[in-house]
Motif scaffolding. Structure first.
Motif, PDB file in Angstrom:
ATOM      1  N   PRO A  85       0.814  -1.220   0.000  1.00 41.79           N
ATOM      2  CA  PRO A  85       0.000   0.000   0.000  1.00 41.79           C
ATOM      3  C   PRO A  85       0.850   1.273   0.000  1.00 41.79           C
ATOM      4  O   PRO A  85       0.458   2.270  -0.613  1.00 41.79           O
ATOM      5  CB  PRO A  85      -0.835  -0.115   1.282  1.00 41.79           C
ATOM      6  CG  PRO A  85      -0.246  -1.213   2.073  1.00 41.79           C
ATOM      7  CD  PRO A  85       0.559  -2.065   1.165  1.00 41.79           C
ATOM      8  N   THR A  86       2.011   1.236   0.683  1.00 44.60           N
ATOM      9  CA  THR A  86       2.835   2.450   0.758  1.00 44.60           C
ATOM     10  C   THR A  86       3.327   2.843  -0.627  1.00 44.60           C
ATOM     11  O   THR A  86       3.268   4.009  -1.024  1.00 44.60           O
ATOM     12  CB  THR A  86       4.023   2.211   1.689  1.00 44.60           C
ATOM     13  OG1 THR A  86       3.583   1.442   2.804  1.00 44.60           O
ATOM     14  CG2 THR A  86       4.595   3.516   2.179  1.00 44.60           C
ATOM     15  N   CYS A 131     -12.798  -6.994   2.767  1.00 47.12           N
ATOM     16  CA  CYS A 131     -11.886  -5.894   3.035  1.00 47.12           C
ATOM     17  C   CYS A 131     -10.591  -6.433   3.638  1.00 47.12           C
ATOM     18  O   CYS A 131     -10.489  -7.604   3.965  1.00 47.12           O
ATOM     19  CB  CYS A 131     -12.533  -4.900   4.004  1.00 47.12           C
ATOM     20  SG  CYS A 131     -13.033  -5.654   5.561  1.00 47.12           S
ATOM     21  N   TRP A 132      -9.619  -5.557   3.792  1.00 47.99           N
ATOM     22  CA  TRP A 132      -8.306  -5.982   4.318  1.00 47.99           C
ATOM     23  C   TRP A 132      -8.296  -5.780   5.815  1.00 47.99           C
ATOM     24  O   TRP A 132      -8.500  -4.672   6.297  1.00 47.99           O
ATOM     25  CB  TRP A 132      -7.223  -5.144   3.638  1.00 47.99           C
ATOM     26  CG  TRP A 132      -5.853  -5.304   4.230  1.00 47.99           C
ATOM     27  CD1 TRP A 132      -5.067  -4.307   4.712  1.00 47.99           C
ATOM     28  CD2 TRP A 132      -5.095  -6.507   4.373  1.00 47.99           C
ATOM     29  NE1 TRP A 132      -3.876  -4.820   5.154  1.00 47.99           N
ATOM     30  CE2 TRP A 132      -3.871  -6.169   4.963  1.00 47.99           C
ATOM     31  CE3 TRP A 132      -5.361  -7.847   4.083  1.00 47.99           C
ATOM     32  CZ2 TRP A 132      -2.889  -7.113   5.265  1.00 47.99           C
ATOM     33  CZ3 TRP A 132      -4.389  -8.789   4.380  1.00 47.99           C
ATOM     34  CH2 TRP A 132      -3.177  -8.422   4.953  1.00 47.99           C
ATOM     35  N   ASN A 133      -8.067  -6.834   6.577  1.00 52.09           N
ATOM     36  CA  ASN A 133      -8.070  -6.668   8.028  1.00 52.09           C
ATOM     37  C   ASN A 133      -6.677  -6.754   8.618  1.00 52.09           C
ATOM     38  O   ASN A 133      -6.501  -7.056   9.782  1.00 52.09           O
ATOM     39  CB  ASN A 133      -9.023  -7.663   8.702  1.00 52.09           C
ATOM     40  CG  ASN A 133      -8.586  -9.094   8.495  1.00 52.09           C
ATOM     41  OD1 ASN A 133      -7.611  -9.353   7.804  1.00 52.09           O
ATOM     42  ND2 ASN A 133      -9.277 -10.030   9.102  1.00 52.09           N
ATOM     43  N   GLY A 134      -5.681  -6.477   7.788  1.00 51.65           N
ATOM     44  CA  GLY A 134      -4.312  -6.477   8.305  1.00 51.65           C
ATOM     45  C   GLY A 134      -3.825  -5.075   8.583  1.00 51.65           C
ATOM     46  O   GLY A 134      -4.599  -4.127   8.628  1.00 51.65           O
ATOM     47  N   SER A 135      -2.519  -4.956   8.777  1.00 52.29           N
ATOM     48  CA  SER A 135      -1.929  -3.664   9.086  1.00 52.29           C
ATOM     49  C   SER A 135      -1.847  -2.810   7.834  1.00 52.29           C
ATOM     50  O   SER A 135      -1.759  -3.315   6.716  1.00 52.29           O
ATOM     51  CB  SER A 135      -0.550  -3.881   9.681  1.00 52.29           C
ATOM     52  OG  SER A 135       0.352  -2.915   9.190  1.00 52.29           O
ATOM     53  N   ALA A 136      -1.868  -1.492   8.027  1.00 56.76           N
ATOM     54  CA  ALA A 136      -1.896  -0.570   6.889  1.00 56.76           C
ATOM     55  C   ALA A 136      -0.562  -0.506   6.166  1.00 56.76           C
ATOM     56  O   ALA A 136      -0.485   0.045   5.074  1.00 56.76           O
ATOM     57  CB  ALA A 136      -2.304   0.819   7.362  1.00 56.76           C
ATOM     58  N   VAL A 137       0.509  -1.027   6.777  1.00 51.70           N
ATOM     59  CA  VAL A 137       1.802  -0.953   6.111  1.00 51.70           C
ATOM     60  C   VAL A 137       2.223  -2.307   5.555  1.00 51.70           C
ATOM     61  O   VAL A 137       3.255  -2.431   4.918  1.00 51.70           O
ATOM     62  CB  VAL A 137       2.885  -0.430   7.078  1.00 51.70           C
ATOM     63  CG1 VAL A 137       2.642   1.039   7.379  1.00 51.70           C
ATOM     64  CG2 VAL A 137       2.921  -1.224   8.355  1.00 51.70           C
ATOM     65  N   GLN A 138       1.410  -3.324   5.812  1.00 55.54           N
ATOM     66  CA  GLN A 138       1.756  -4.667   5.367  1.00 55.54           C
ATOM     67  C   GLN A 138       1.289  -4.890   3.928  1.00 55.54           C
ATOM     68  O   GLN A 138       0.244  -4.369   3.542  1.00 55.54           O
ATOM     69  CB  GLN A 138       1.032  -5.658   6.273  1.00 55.54           C
ATOM     70  CG  GLN A 138       1.821  -6.858   6.607  1.00 55.54           C
ATOM     71  CD  GLN A 138       1.167  -7.594   7.767  1.00 55.54           C
ATOM     72  OE1 GLN A 138       0.343  -7.044   8.483  1.00 55.54           O
ATOM     73  NE2 GLN A 138       1.528  -8.830   7.930  1.00 55.54           N
ATOM     74  N   PRO A 139       2.045  -5.640   3.126  1.00 53.78           N
ATOM     75  CA  PRO A 139       1.561  -5.945   1.780  1.00 53.78           C
ATOM     76  C   PRO A 139       0.225  -6.707   1.832  1.00 53.78           C
ATOM     77  O   PRO A 139       0.064  -7.603   2.652  1.00 53.78           O
ATOM     78  CB  PRO A 139       2.662  -6.830   1.191  1.00 53.78           C
ATOM     79  CG  PRO A 139       3.871  -6.513   1.990  1.00 53.78           C
ATOM     80  CD  PRO A 139       3.387  -6.158   3.365  1.00 53.78           C
TER      81      PRO A 139
END
Lengths: 746, 481
Positions: A85-86, A131-139
């Protein structure tokens, strides 16, 4: 103009005060210099935690193997396309163009891929699990099980796909030895929920292995032994500078693969049982029965090990891998398809019918009847003014208790049940009624969970005098209202509505009465009695092994990834039957007669009863419901001379016990004893070595089991190791492929 | 020449034009800061940043027009300095909003409400309050007529949160009043009202309190009966401390009164008596109240336990900033609890470094010195005391907060003037700036001026005491023809 003249004050005090203010400011400035420059290193070292970032690597989940070491659940590598995401955010359009290009490649619209990247709970994010339920910086994993071509295209054109990578990830796979499905036993995984993460916070820090991106077992063994199968995630600390650039890393902990769970299931027996069950369902259907659901259980009577446990209808466990879609999930809950999600052996509640008669017989033996007593078997038996009849009006002269089992003569048991009821005082019971059959059923652990190591087991229902009173207190208002208002919802079926209304009227007046008819029906396993197939299997196993009620269990041991046994689960005795060997022998005799000359003789025609005699009981239970067909039961154990296995099958709305359930049971015995052309041959047994493995299978130090060579009859299974290598090979290829790109072109 | 330097800083010409240019510079600095935050954190300038920049620019322009119309001769530095501080505060708050959002998203929690937008809105309210002050108070001398009424009003405001059903206790201190769902800190308004009250009281009675009786250790001391007012304020401060557990406000009120008493009476003994009373009060408070003891203990050893006390985290942040800082958006200021209010300077220090801290400190110093300059040039006794009082409030509050954050003194829990997130504080501070502007206009307008703007800038420095005044007195422009 003199200032003092106007204000009466000189500005001296202001100057002094101003100097004071400036000195305060200067002090602060000095303090900042001290903190931020002179002593910065000291604070920085205290605060090093603030400058490291933890990157967690999920651990590989442990395998589940059968009693011979054959994998039932393992991990396979899958090529997963992920997006960082970054990197995407730094694109001029926020990565929309990149995702659109990727979308064309994988056949998913770009906006949908963008939606999959949105963290759950943010605006415009789809609902979980999309939706994505992981960390915002994780692929973010976008496409699972991508083809090698796609992975190649993405990796090779890194400039066209910035932030997009192909990774090898481990996902659950089901090798299905011999075609064994065992879905319900194994269970499935789902993303971890917020509630579970919250709950984890109460544990000490060293036990919090659950990550937000993790999957967690939601049913079956995956759920029951989730903690042991999960493993421990690895941790790498990245040291970042003030601009968040990674300047170093430190591996704090390597991920530890979860332990391998060794189950008591035998893949081959499971496969045979599943197939036999499905065939019996088809058999019943070919005869015009609905056969809506079915279950089978195979136990080792010497220790309660579950060799096979199957439910019909079943489903493919791989639909849970990755992402289950709504249509698939609805199908699992669809009553028209028999609610495949239900696990009938422990959740199916059915009247036991004639398979219950062993319990009545045991009660009779304890209350004065003896093995040789001849009891009349007329076509009908009168309880008060109520006429109860034999199945299909069969009749015989007078039968001993074993013979009554052989013929399954209802009137014999009506008589016993009625007599015991009268002995208890009938409608005006003694202070402490003996309720011999009721207590015998309780002694066989009916009406309570068997304690198998699976969640959501039903307890069944045994109704005695007290339960009846309790239920009356609870239901009286309903019954009396129904007695008055009837059943308008059945207005298009007036006779059924009238029948129900009559019952309600009766119950309203004296629903607390345990009537003679109730006692008689209870004696043949009808009326209010409900059991699960596994409860009957445990009961018959206890008869077989001389009276020990084992707690059935699936998990035998845990083995570490290095092949060391970390925990052995010992079989547990749940209870003992209070029956003398002589009394048990009466049951043995009767149950053997059932197969050799009684109700199941036809089904076992051609079976080598002299080599591995089977003892069993058919059951054809009436469902006290709305136009339901009878339930087909067969409860058994073998070899009757030296019992080892208990096999119980039931086909709901499947017809008579002998015509459907018993057929499936016979097929299991045929397999276990290697029966071919009327001859048993231990060499041909589906159990390698002719019987269950003694102890545990051997494990190599890489954690894989030494699996006995498959019999020629077995269907060959692909070796999972080479299948797993394919994506790895692709990645290696990709790495090489990318090298020339580094060179400047033209 | 100092005059030329000042002129270069402020720009030449009409003081209002200079003010306008300085405002443009201030708004540009803020807009650049907001953009810097966005670009570092997410790679693109967000709509909210643009909205905040425009809001601040518009409100500053409106305030400037009000000053231009009603206080044309006022010091051109006051408004731009206040706007710059508020803008820097909003920038840091916006940066913390982004960090909180990112953290909430990565944890899957609901995203907290952004505070920067609200702060910009409060700036609008503050600028309006300032303009209203300038317009409503046509002559500052009028507001000195009600010393007792104002002191009483201040008292009521301070103690209002104690009224059951009205007050709200947040984080252990009873500082908030909630009316119709809106909560505000009456102590912030009381700060203004009491300063006016103190100034008007002392402008009347200051001389009497200056009468001396005995000498102790060579220092002349006041008559015992003159101790009354100081003891009253001391008791008031102690009651604030005890009833509301608010160390900061208590210290601020007492400090302002002592400073004004000293300026009004010119007696050195007053600060000494004040210091004695303060020490006595502090000792009693420390020995009696657990919350005071906790503050002192954390001051002495902030790294106790797992080293994550608020003070310790703030110190880590400051140390992480170093000389030039991690850059806006490059640090972890969100790790400090209440980073957007009490500890906003730790956030600022982490991302802007020592350079940024000193720069902001200088802005405060200039603002305070301009306040003292007003005190020095205004022609009436009340004006002098009021301007000095306002300068004291800003200086003392800044010192107490930053001293707490840097572990120079125990943490007290006051808002950082203009920087901290929070409406009541911002509005109160802008009202004070409004009063300073009003008095500055009066001071810089010739007594005989008839409203003509031609000589608006002519007010010359007025120091005839022969004392060196350069320390505090930044020279104004030369009189022009």
């Amino acid at each position: 103009m003199n200032r003092r003249g106007v204000t009466g004050l000189s500005s001296t005090r202001l100057v002094v005060f101003g100097a004071l203010v400036l000195s305060l400011m200067a002090t602060l400035a000095g303090r900042f210099v001290q903190l931020q420059v002179l002593e910065a290193d000291r604070y920085a070292s205290i605060a090093e935690d603030n400058r490291t970032r933890d990157v967690v690597h999920a651990a590989m989940r442990g395998q589940i193997v059968d009693q011979a070491g054959r994998p039932l659940v393992t991990n396979r590598s899958s090529l997963v396309i992920t997006a960082d995401p970054t990197t995407l955010r730094k694109q001029r359009d926020g990565g929309a163009a990149v995702l659109a290009r990727l979308g064309r490649l994988v056949g998913i619209p770009g906006p949908e891929l963008a939606a999959r990247m949105r963290p759950c709970g943010t605006p415009r994010a789809p609902r979980p699990p999309l939706c994505w339920n992981g960390s915002a910086v994780q692929p973010v994993p976008l496409v699972k099980d991508a083809s090698q071509d796609i992975a190649l295209a993405v990796m090779e054109r890194a400039r066209t796909f910035p932030g997009i990578t192909a990774e090898v990830q481990g996902v659950r796979s089901y090798p299905a030895p011999f075609g064994a499905n065992a879905t319900h036993v194994l269970g499935y995984l789902q993303p971890v929920s917020d509630a579970e993460l919250q709950k984890q916070q109460q544990l000490p820090k060293s036990q919090r292995w659950l990550l937000r991106t993790d999957l967690i077992g939601r049913s079956g063994l995956e759920s029951r032994y989730d903690r042991q199968l999960r493993g421990k995630p690895g941790l790498t600390q990245l040291i970042v500078d003030r601009q968040s650039r990674v300047v170093g890393s430190r591996e704090v902990r390597q991920p530890t693969t979860g332990d391998t769970l060794v189950t008591s299931i035998d893949g081959h027996v499971q496969a045979v049982a599943e197939k036999a069950l499905a065939e019996s369902v088809q058999l019943s259907r070919s005869r015009g029965y609905r056969a809506d659901s079915a279950a089978i259980a195979v136990l080792d009577v010497t220790n309660g090990n579950v060799l096979a446990l199957a439910s019909w209808p079943t489903y493919d466990p791989t639909i849970w891998v990755g992402r289950i879609d709504n249509a698939q999930y609805q199908a699992l809950l669809d009553p028209k398809r028999g609610i495949p999600l239900l696990f009938r052996p422990i959740q199916g509640l059915l009247p036991p019918g004639s398979t219950f008669k062993v319990i009545t017989t045991a009660a009779a033996l304890k209350t004065g009847w003896s093995a040789g007593t001849r009891i009349p078997c007329p076509p009908t038996y009168m309880v008060g003014r109520r006429k109860l009849s034999n199945f299909d009006g069969e009749a015989a002269h007078a039968l001993t208790l074993p013979e009554a089992l052989e013929m399954s003569c209802n009137t014999v048991y009506y008589r016993i049940g009625h007599a015991l009821w009268l002995r208890d005082g009938g409608l005006r019971p003694k202070r402490k009624p003996a309720e011999a059959i009721y207590h015998e059923a309780k002694a066989f652990h009916l009406g309570r969970p068997t304690g198998i190591d699976m969640a959501a087991e039903s307890s069944g229902r045994i109704v005695g005098r007290q339960e009846r009173k309790d239920r009356y207190e609870r239901m009286k208002p309903v019954w009396c209202r129904r007695a008055k208002n009837g059943y308008p919802e059945y207005k298009n079926r007036p006779s059924w509505a009238a029948y129900l209304k009559a019952i309600a009227a009766e119950n309203c007046v004296d629903g607390d009465q345990f009537r003679g008819g109730d006692a008689a029906l209870f004696a043949i396993g009808q009326g209010d009695t409900l059991v699960t197939p596994l409860q009957m299997a445990v009961a018959y196993a206890a008869i077989a092994n001389g009276g020990t009620l084992w707690q059935p269990r699936l998990a035998k041991a845990f083995v570490s990834p290095t092949g060391k046994v970390t925990r052995v689960i010992k079989p547990k005795v749940a209870g003992k039957l209070d029956l003398t060997p002589a009394q048990l022998d009466v049951l043995h005799q009767g149950l053997r007669l059932v197969v050799s000359g009684g109700t199941a003789r036809g089904t076992f025609a051609g079976y080598p009863n002299d080599q591995y005699p089977v003892a069993g009981k058919t059951g054809t239970a009436q469902m006290g419901g709305n136009n339901l067909q009878e339930t087909s039961w067969f409860a058994s154990y073998a070899p009757a001379t030296k019992p080892r296995y208990a096999v119980v099958a039931v086909v709901s709305q499947g017809g008579t016990g002998a015509s459907s359930a018993a057929v499936a049971v016979r097929k299991v015995y045929d397999g276990i004893f290697g029966v071919q052309a009327g001859k048993a041959d231990p060499q041909r047994s589906i159990l390698a070595g002719g019987g269950p493995v003694r102890g545990l299978p051997k494990f190599r130090d890489d954690g894989t089991a030494v699996v006995p060579k498959a019999k020629p009859t077995a269907t060959p299974t692909p070796t999972p190791s080479t299948a797993a290598l394919a994506p790895l090979f692709t990645l290696a290829l990709l790495a090489v492929w990318r090298l020339p790109r580094r060179r400047p072109r033209r | 020449m100092a005059e030329q330097t000042a002129a270069a800083v402020a720009g030449r010409g009409n003081p209002r034009n200079r003010e306008l240019w300085l405002l443009v510079v201030a708004v540009l600095i803020v807009a650049a800061g907001l953009a810097n935050v966005d670009l570092t954190v997410s790679g693109a300038v967000s709509a909210i940043s643009i909205r905040i920049s425009i809001t601040i620019a518009a409100a500053a322009l409106a305030a400037h027009v009000a000053v231009r119309l009603r206080a044309a001769n006022a010091d051109p530095l006051l408004l731009p300095l206040a706007v710059l501080l508020t803008g820097i505060g909003t920038t840091v708050i916006h940066r913390l909003d982004l960090a909180d959002e990112l953290r909430a998203v990565s944890r899957g929690e609901p995203v907290p409400t952004a505070k920067a937008g609200a702060q910009a809105t409060w700036f609008v309210v503050g600028a309006a309050a300032m303009a209203l002050t300038i317009i409503a108070v046509r002559d500052h001398r009028r507001i000195q007529r009600y010393p007792w009424t104002l002191t009483l009003l201040g008292l009521v405001l301070v103690l209002a949160p104690l009224v059951p059903g009205l007050g709200r206790t947040i984080r252990g201190a009873t500082l908030w009043v909630s009316i119709a769902g809106l909560s505000f800190q009456p102590a912030e308004v009381a700060k203004v009202v009491l300063t006016i009250g103190f100034a008007s009281y002392l402008s009347r009675h200051g001389r009497a309190l200056g009468a001396l009786r005995a000498r102790v250790l060579g220092i002349p001391f006041p008559r015992p009966r003159d101790l009354g007012p100081l003891l009253t304020v001391w008791a008031l401060s102690l009651s604030v401390l005890i009833l509301q557990r608010d160390l900061g406000t208590s210290l601020l009120f007492f400090g302002v009164f002592v400073v004004l008493l000293y300026i009004a009476t010119e007696q050195r003994s007053w600060p000494l008596i004040g210091l004695l009373l303060f020490s006595a009060g502090a000792t009693v408070a420390w020995s009696m109240f657990a919350h005071v003891q906790v503050r002192v203990a954390l001051w002495l050893d902030p790294f106790t336990g797992d080293g994550t006390s608020q003070v310790a985290l703030g110190l880590y942040g400051l140390a992480n900033g170093g000389l030039f800082g991690a850059g806006l958006g490059g640090g972890y200021p969100q790790l400090v609890p209440f980073a957007e209010s009490d500890f906003i300077f730790a956030s600022l220090g982490e991302e802007l470094g020592l350079v940024g801290c000193i720069a902001v400190l200088l802005v405060y110093a200039v603002l305070v010195s301009r306040g003292l300059k007003v005190a020095n040039t205004v022609r009436d006794r009340f004006g002098l005391l009021l301007a000095a009082g306002i300068a004291t409030v800003i200086a003392l509050q800044t010192f107490v907060v930053l001293g707490g954050v840097t572990r120079l003194i125990p943490l007290t829990g006051l808002t950082t003037p203009f920087l901290s997130s929070g409406g009541s504080s911002l509005v109160a501070n802008f009202i004070m700036v409004g009063l300073l502007i009003r008095m500055s206009h009066a001071a810089r307008t010739p007594a005989a001026a008839t409203g003509s703007v031609a000589y608006a800038d002519i007010a010359a420095p007025r120091h005839d005491t022969g004392q060196p005044t350069q320390i505090i007195e930044l020279p104004t422009a030369e009189p022009r023809r």
